[in-house]
Design an enzyme around this catalytic site. Structure first.
Site, short mmCIF file in Angstrom:
data_model
loop_
_atom_site.label_atom_id
_atom_site.label_comp_id
_atom_site.label_asym_id
_atom_site.label_seq_id
_atom_site.Cartn_x
_atom_site.Cartn_y
_atom_site.Cartn_z
N LYS A 110 9.10 -85.42 29.53
CA LYS A 110 9.62 -86.70 30.04
C LYS A 110 11.12 -86.53 30.31
O LYS A 110 11.83 -85.92 29.50
CB LYS A 110 9.42 -87.79 28.99
N SER A 111 11.58 -87.10 31.43
CA SER A 111 12.97 -86.84 31.81
C SER A 111 13.95 -87.32 30.74
O SER A 111 14.96 -86.67 30.46
CB SER A 111 13.28 -87.48 33.16
N SER A 112 13.62 -88.45 30.09
CA SER A 112 14.54 -88.96 29.06
C SER A 112 14.63 -88.00 27.88
O SER A 112 15.67 -87.89 27.22
CB SER A 112 14.08 -90.33 28.58
N ALA A 114 14.00 -84.65 28.21
CA ALA A 114 14.61 -83.42 28.74
C ALA A 114 16.13 -83.52 28.70
O ALA A 114 16.83 -82.53 28.48
CB ALA A 114 14.13 -83.17 30.17
N ARG A 115 16.63 -84.74 28.86
CA ARG A 115 18.09 -84.91 28.87
C ARG A 115 18.71 -84.78 27.48
O ARG A 115 19.91 -84.80 27.33
CB ARG A 115 18.45 -86.24 29.53
N THR A 135 -1.38 -78.69 23.17
CA THR A 135 -0.35 -78.05 22.34
C THR A 135 0.97 -78.05 23.10
O THR A 135 1.01 -77.75 24.30
CB THR A 135 -0.78 -76.61 21.98
N LEU A 136 2.03 -78.42 22.41
CA LEU A 136 3.35 -78.50 23.04
C LEU A 136 4.24 -77.42 22.43
O LEU A 136 4.38 -77.34 21.21
CB LEU A 136 3.98 -79.87 22.77
N GLU A 137 4.82 -76.59 23.30
CA GLU A 137 5.77 -75.59 22.80
C GLU A 137 7.14 -76.25 22.89
O GLU A 137 7.73 -76.31 23.96
CB GLU A 137 5.74 -74.33 23.67
N GLN A 156 4.73 -86.29 30.14
CA GLN A 156 3.91 -87.07 31.07
C GLN A 156 2.85 -86.19 31.69
O GLN A 156 3.07 -85.00 31.95
CB GLN A 156 4.76 -87.78 32.11
#
Lengths: 233, 445
Positions: A110-112, A114-115, A135-137, A156
């Site tokens: 999500k951009s928020s 990522a910032r 799974t999220l790295e 997202q």
């Protein structure tokens, strides 16, 4: 719908509606727990939340990354996980996803999020009919520790229509039945992969055996006994 | 003091190296702080003893002996608790058990502290001394009453269905709470036992020695407590508990044949027939064909055992049937006590009704590899965790083939392949229970 077209909010809702598509229907889309669909649905994507289970890499005694050395951690909703600067953890989405047979997916940070210099996904493609929590790295690429709160939206999901997959078999690959908690990759021997390319010799890091150490020590001794620059017949 | 030093170091090391559940962390912190305060108390006692040496043998030494005795008990619990990280026990499962327990009167604040055991068995741990005293250090109990200690075998930590035995173990805590609170529901039970023993010729015979009579009383107390715990578990989690028990009995070999009963547990025929009765009363068996495995296993047990020749290890042959007769007379009071305790969380028939409403949908999810919280459509249309677990157990025992036949390259007759998918069913079920707790929390918010 054209191949490659991104599914709109209406199409996503329709695929999730049990009146249109029963649970076992191969074209149904399932996202569970479905806490508040309207709140997480955008025009062309669905926000996904961070789950409560993590795998924290253990320090390796080897001079290389060992993929299956992790400590499991459960962080209940309301609590947080600290990811130190330049560190990584494996997490998973809170939502379990079942993809339709004619839809591929892509998961993006999500951009928020990522910032804040958190990157959550580097292998973003999801195959049709995949089912599991994703799974999220998670990598903290910033210079400061970051707190992760399970339950908050973190990624997202974009859904893309693929060809109708006519003639696709009735059976599903077992690898498409994914985990519900983050899972470490299987430890694969690189030699097996490279042998299929005809590579017969693969370099590897090897620990010194006691015999090797003796040989090395004797070599050191003999080299120490030979004055530098001297010549011998 | 050396031991207390070690205990504090051990706790610090364990906490820095491993991750624990909130209840275990709270317990470890509590023990560490008790150890620190005990060290100060010992220092004070030694100082005072130097000033008043005439009181050493009458006052100071007995005080230190009591510390020692109580810390021996803490020592016993601590290792199991610090090793519990290796169980990789599902936190959502623990939270679910606690949420069910919170509805039992008197157990509202209960927290489960899991302990690791090397035995292939589940145990409840009493935090009292042999003489039933509370372990008190510095005028404060070392084991606050809200902590329930349950030992789990290290091999079963991450399994769901075998861990349903935890419901039996917490039944022991409920029993203890009732005993210490002098719950009136216990009176008819105790009276029925006393009356029934006194009226039984083989148990009051003058030829029966005093020691045997005392042992008979102990066995009656133990067996009735075990039956209470079985019924408690069945009322809360339904037939899935009975299946888990049958599996465990089979694994440890106590289900088959005419094996004499141990003094610790009543004969399996009595345990299972009593559970079956409870399940029937609660409406679970009105469509018994849903549960074929249970029927088969139960019928098998019944055909192999007969109550008339039940023996008890270490006792003459006539004692077994006499004990069973006494127990049968006490059973109505036990059933009543269980009903009183579980009524708020398991109103009669409510759980089975929920199960029969949703089980087909839940099973359909699982045989398609989908987490069954997918059946939740709204707050008003959500199955309870008990229904999810029981329907999952049906798939686990009866429909694994269906799941595997949807997949490429699986072999339904390969046990290694089967266990892989059975474990998946367990993980999908735990996830669904977790999701249900989350949705329930939202609904109550």
């Amino acid at each position: 719908m054209a191949t490659g077209a991104v599914l709109s909010a209406d199409e996503i809702k329709s695929r999730m509606n049990r009146r249109n598509y029963k649970i076992a229907d191969r074209r149904s889309l399932i996202i569970t727990p479905n806490i508040d669909l309207d709140a997480v649905l955008d025009a062309d994507s669905v926000d996904l939340r961070l789950g409560t289970h993590f795998l924290l890499p253990k320090e390796s005694q080897q001079p290389y990354f060992v993929p299956n050395r992790y400590t499991r951690a459960y962080v209940p909703l309301g609590d947080y996980l600290v990811v130190p600067a330049h560190q990584t953890v494996l997490g998973a989405t809170l939502e379990f996803i079942k993809m339709p047979v004619d839809v591929s997916g892509m998961i993006l940070t999500k951009s928020s999020v990522a910032r804040t210099f958190i990157v959550v996904e580097t292998a973003p493609w999801i195959h049709p009919e995949y089912r599991g929590c994703l799974t999220l790295e998670i990598a903290n690429v910033s210079n400061t520790p970051v707190l992760l709160y399970p339950g908050r939206t973190i990624a997202q999901l974009i859904l893309l229509h693929t060809t109708a997959l006519k003639g696709r078999g009735r059976l599903i690959k077992d690898s498409y039945f994914g985990p519900v908690y983050p899972e470490a990759p299987p430890s694969k021997d690189p030699r097996a992969d490279l042998e299929s390319l005809g590579v017969n010799r693969t370099f590897e890091i090897r620990r010194l055996s006691s015999d090797d150490a003796d040989v090395l020590a004797s070599q050191n001794r003999s080299s120490a006994g030979t004055p530098s620059g001297s010549r011998s017949d | 003091v050396g031991l207390l030093d070690f205990i504090v170091e051990h706790i610090n090391e364990a906490r820095s190296a491993n991750r624990y559940s909130a209840s275990t962390l709270a317990f470890l912190e509590h023990v560490a702080s008790k150890a620190e305060s005990t060290k100060l108390s010992v220092r004070k006692t030694v100082g005072n003893a130097a000033v008043k040496p005439n009181r050493i043998s009458t006052y100071y030494r007995p005080g230190l002996d009591l510390f020692k005795k109580h810390w021996e008990i803490v020592h016993l619990f601590l290792k199991g608790a610090t090793d519990a990280h290796a169980l990789t026990l599902s936190e959502p499962f623990l939270r679910f058990v606690e949420s069910e327990l919170a509805q039992v009167p008197g157990m509202e604040k209960a927290q489960i502290v899991p302990l690791l055991t090397r035995d292939l068995m589940y145990f409840h741990n009493s935090t009292r001394t042999e003489s039933e005293e509370e372990v008190v250090i510095d005028a404060e109990p070392v084991f606050p009453t809200e902590y329930l200690f349950v030992e789990l075998p290290y091999s079963q930590g991450n399994r769901l269905f075998s861990n349903l035995m935890v419901f039996h173990e917490i039944g022991h805590s409920v029993f203890q709470q009732m005993t210490h609170a002098k719950d009136p529901a216990m009176n008819p039970w105790v009276e029925a036992a006393e009356h029934s023993i006194a009226a039984h010729p083989s148990l009051v015979d003058t030829e029966v020695d005093k020691e045997t009579k005392a042992q008979v009383n102990d066995i009656i107390n133990t067996w009735t407590q075990e039956l209470f715990c079985d019924l408690f578990a069945v009322r809360i989690i339904g037939p899935a508990y009975t299946w888990a028990l049958i599996d465990l009995m089979w694994l440890e070999g106590s289900l088959s044949g005419n094996r004499p009963s141990s003094t610790e547990h009543p004969p399996s025929i009595l345990r299972l027939s009593e559970q079956l009765r409870q399940l029937r009363n609660d409406g679970w068996l009105r469509k018994a064909d849903v549960f074929p495995r249970f029927k088969m296993a139960f019928a098998q047990t019944l055909s192999k055992e007969s109550s008339s020749n039940v023996g008890v290890i270490g006792f003459p042959p006539h004692i077994g049937p006499a004990l069973l007769e006494v127990i049968r007379n006490v059973l109505p009071s036990i059933r009543k006590a269980v009903k009183t305790k579980t009524q708020p969380c398991a109103p009669r028939g409510a759980k089975s009704q929920d199960f029969f409403r949703y089980h087909s949908l839940i099973e359909e999810c699982l045989v398609n590899g989908i987490v069954p919280s997918a059946v939740i459509q709204s707050d008003r249309n959500a199955p309870g965790p008990c229904s999810i677990i029981n329907a999952a157990y049906v798939v686990y025992t009866k429909r694994v083939d269906e799941l595997m036949q949807r997949l490429e390259g699986t072999n339904t007759s390969d046990p290694i392949d089967r266990i892989k998918w059975q474990k998946k069913i367990e993980s999908w079920t735990i996830k669904a229970v977790d999701d249900c707790n989350l949705m329930k929390g939202l609904a109550n918010h």
